[in-house]
Design a protein around this motif. Structure first.
Motif, PDB file in Angstrom:
ATOM      1  N   SER A  51       0.837  -1.211   0.000  1.00  0.00           N
ATOM      2  CA  SER A  51       0.000   0.000   0.000  1.00  0.00           C
ATOM      3  C   SER A  51       0.866   1.252   0.000  1.00  0.00           C
ATOM      4  O   SER A  51       0.569   2.224  -0.689  1.00  0.00           O
ATOM      5  CB  SER A  51      -0.920   0.011   1.222  1.00  0.00           C
ATOM      6  OG  SER A  51      -1.797  -1.074   1.184  1.00  0.00           O
ATOM      7  N   GLY A  52       1.933   1.214   0.772  1.00  0.00           N
ATOM      8  CA  GLY A  52       2.848   2.348   0.790  1.00  0.00           C
ATOM      9  C   GLY A  52       3.489   2.581  -0.566  1.00  0.00           C
ATOM     10  O   GLY A  52       3.566   3.720  -1.046  1.00  0.00           O
ATOM     11  N   ALA A  83       3.787  11.005   1.228  1.00  0.00           N
ATOM     12  CA  ALA A  83       4.183  11.001   2.641  1.00  0.00           C
ATOM     13  C   ALA A  83       3.511   9.848   3.382  1.00  0.00           C
ATOM     14  O   ALA A  83       4.160   9.139   4.163  1.00  0.00           O
ATOM     15  CB  ALA A  83       3.830  12.334   3.283  1.00  0.00           C
ATOM     16  N   VAL A  84       2.237   9.628   3.117  1.00  0.00           N
ATOM     17  CA  VAL A  84       1.535   8.496   3.738  1.00  0.00           C
ATOM     18  C   VAL A  84       2.161   7.186   3.274  1.00  0.00           C
ATOM     19  O   VAL A  84       2.384   6.269   4.071  1.00  0.00           O
ATOM     20  CB  VAL A  84       0.030   8.540   3.391  1.00  0.00           C
ATOM     21  CG1 VAL A  84      -0.660   7.257   3.831  1.00  0.00           C
ATOM     22  CG2 VAL A  84      -0.629   9.729   4.021  1.00  0.00           C
ATOM     23  N   TYR A 121       5.386  10.081   8.617  1.00  0.00           N
ATOM     24  CA  TYR A 121       4.424  10.845   7.825  1.00  0.00           C
ATOM     25  C   TYR A 121       4.407  12.335   8.173  1.00  0.00           C
ATOM     26  O   TYR A 121       4.394  13.182   7.279  1.00  0.00           O
ATOM     27  CB  TYR A 121       3.023  10.262   8.003  1.00  0.00           C
ATOM     28  CG  TYR A 121       1.931  11.204   7.575  1.00  0.00           C
ATOM     29  CD1 TYR A 121       1.715  11.476   6.226  1.00  0.00           C
ATOM     30  CD2 TYR A 121       1.138  11.851   8.499  1.00  0.00           C
ATOM     31  CE1 TYR A 121       0.739  12.358   5.825  1.00  0.00           C
ATOM     32  CE2 TYR A 121       0.156  12.736   8.107  1.00  0.00           C
ATOM     33  CZ  TYR A 121      -0.045  12.979   6.767  1.00  0.00           C
ATOM     34  OH  TYR A 121      -1.016  13.862   6.374  1.00  0.00           O
ATOM     35  N   VAL A 122       4.373  12.656   9.455  1.00  0.00           N
ATOM     36  CA  VAL A 122       4.163  14.052   9.861  1.00  0.00           C
ATOM     37  C   VAL A 122       5.240  14.988   9.302  1.00  0.00           C
ATOM     38  O   VAL A 122       4.909  16.001   8.675  1.00  0.00           O
ATOM     39  CB  VAL A 122       4.030  14.164  11.396  1.00  0.00           C
ATOM     40  CG1 VAL A 122       4.063  15.607  11.850  1.00  0.00           C
ATOM     41  CG2 VAL A 122       2.742  13.489  11.855  1.00  0.00           C
ATOM     42  N   PRO A 123       6.539  14.699   9.467  1.00  0.00           N
ATOM     43  CA  PRO A 123       7.513  15.634   8.882  1.00  0.00           C
ATOM     44  C   PRO A 123       7.505  15.630   7.353  1.00  0.00           C
ATOM     45  O   PRO A 123       7.683  16.672   6.723  1.00  0.00           O
ATOM     46  CB  PRO A 123       8.866  15.172   9.413  1.00  0.00           C
ATOM     47  CG  PRO A 123       8.634  13.994  10.241  1.00  0.00           C
ATOM     48  CD  PRO A 123       7.178  13.698  10.274  1.00  0.00           C
ATOM     49  N   LEU A 128       7.889  17.420   1.924  1.00  0.00           N
ATOM     50  CA  LEU A 128       7.875  17.054   0.508  1.00  0.00           C
ATOM     51  C   LEU A 128       7.338  18.203  -0.332  1.00  0.00           C
ATOM     52  O   LEU A 128       6.266  18.736  -0.052  1.00  0.00           O
ATOM     53  CB  LEU A 128       7.007  15.813   0.276  1.00  0.00           C
ATOM     54  CG  LEU A 128       7.616  14.482   0.638  1.00  0.00           C
ATOM     55  CD1 LEU A 128       6.609  13.366   0.359  1.00  0.00           C
ATOM     56  CD2 LEU A 128       8.888  14.221  -0.117  1.00  0.00           C
ATOM     57  N   PRO A 129       8.069  18.570  -1.359  1.00  0.00           N
ATOM     58  CA  PRO A 129       7.564  19.646  -2.229  1.00  0.00           C
ATOM     59  C   PRO A 129       6.448  19.129  -3.122  1.00  0.00           C
ATOM     60  O   PRO A 129       6.331  17.942  -3.377  1.00  0.00           O
ATOM     61  CB  PRO A 129       8.795  20.024  -3.051  1.00  0.00           C
ATOM     62  CG  PRO A 129       9.635  18.809  -3.054  1.00  0.00           C
ATOM     63  CD  PRO A 129       9.387  18.106  -1.753  1.00  0.00           C
TER      64      PRO A 129
END
Length: 139
Positions: A51-52, A83-84, A121-123, A128-129
Motif C-alpha cells: 500500500s505504501g 508522505a503516507v 508521515y508528519v515531517p 515534501l515539495p
C-alpha cells in the motif's frame, strides 16, 4: 490535449503503483512463511508495504516529469499521498523486523509500525515539495 506526460504511456504511474502492490503482497507472504512459518503475518506486512509503494511511487514519477519540464498542473495531493506511502512502507518493514523481537505477537509489531508510520508521515507531509514545484528545474 492534456499536459499529462504519461497519457501515451503503456504503464502510467498509478498503474505501476498497482502492479508494485500486487507483486509485493505475495512476496512478503512467502517471506513470512519462509522465515516465521506464518503466511498471514507476511501477507499483512505485504499489504502495508505494498500500500505504501502504491501511494508513493507515482509521486516520484510525476516529480521527475515535472523536473524535466514535461508537464504542469498536477494536483497537490501527490505529495501528501507520497508522505503516507513512505510512512506505511517504513512501518511495514519495522513490523517485519519487530516480529524477530516479539516472535509470537501480532499486535506489538504492528502497533510499533503504526507509531513509526506516523513519525515518518508528519515531517514528510510538510517537507515534501509539490510535484510541480519550481526547485530542481534546469530552466
Amino acid at each position: 490535449m492534456s499536459n499529462d506526460p504519461f497519457d501515451e504511456s503503456v504503464l502510467p504511474p498509478e498503474r505501476l503503483g498497482q502492479a508494485a502492490f500486487v507483486l509485493t503482497v505475495p512476496v512478503f507472504a512467502y517471506l513470512g512463511h519462509l522465515v516465521f512459518d506464518d503466511l498471514l503475518f507476511g501477507g499483512l506486512v505485504g499489504l502495508v508495504v505494498g500500500s505504501g509503494t502504491f501511494l508513493y511511487l507515482p509521486y516520484f514519477m510525476y516529480r521527475e516529469a515535472a523536473a524535466r519540464g514535461d508537464a504542469s498542473g498536477f494536483d497537490g495531493g501527490h505529495a501528501r499521498r507520497a508522505a503516507v506511502g513512505m510512512g506505511l512502507a517504513s512501518g511495514g518493514m519495522v513490523a517485519l523486523a519487530g516480529r524477530f523481537v516479539f516472535e509470537e505477537a501480532y499486535l506489538i509489531p504492528f502497533a510499533v509500525a503504526a507509531v513509526l508510520a506516523l513519525v515518518v508521515y508528519v515531517p514528510l507531509d510538510y517537507a515534501l515539495p509539490a510535484v510541480d514545484a519550481a526547485e530542481g528545474r534546469d530552466g
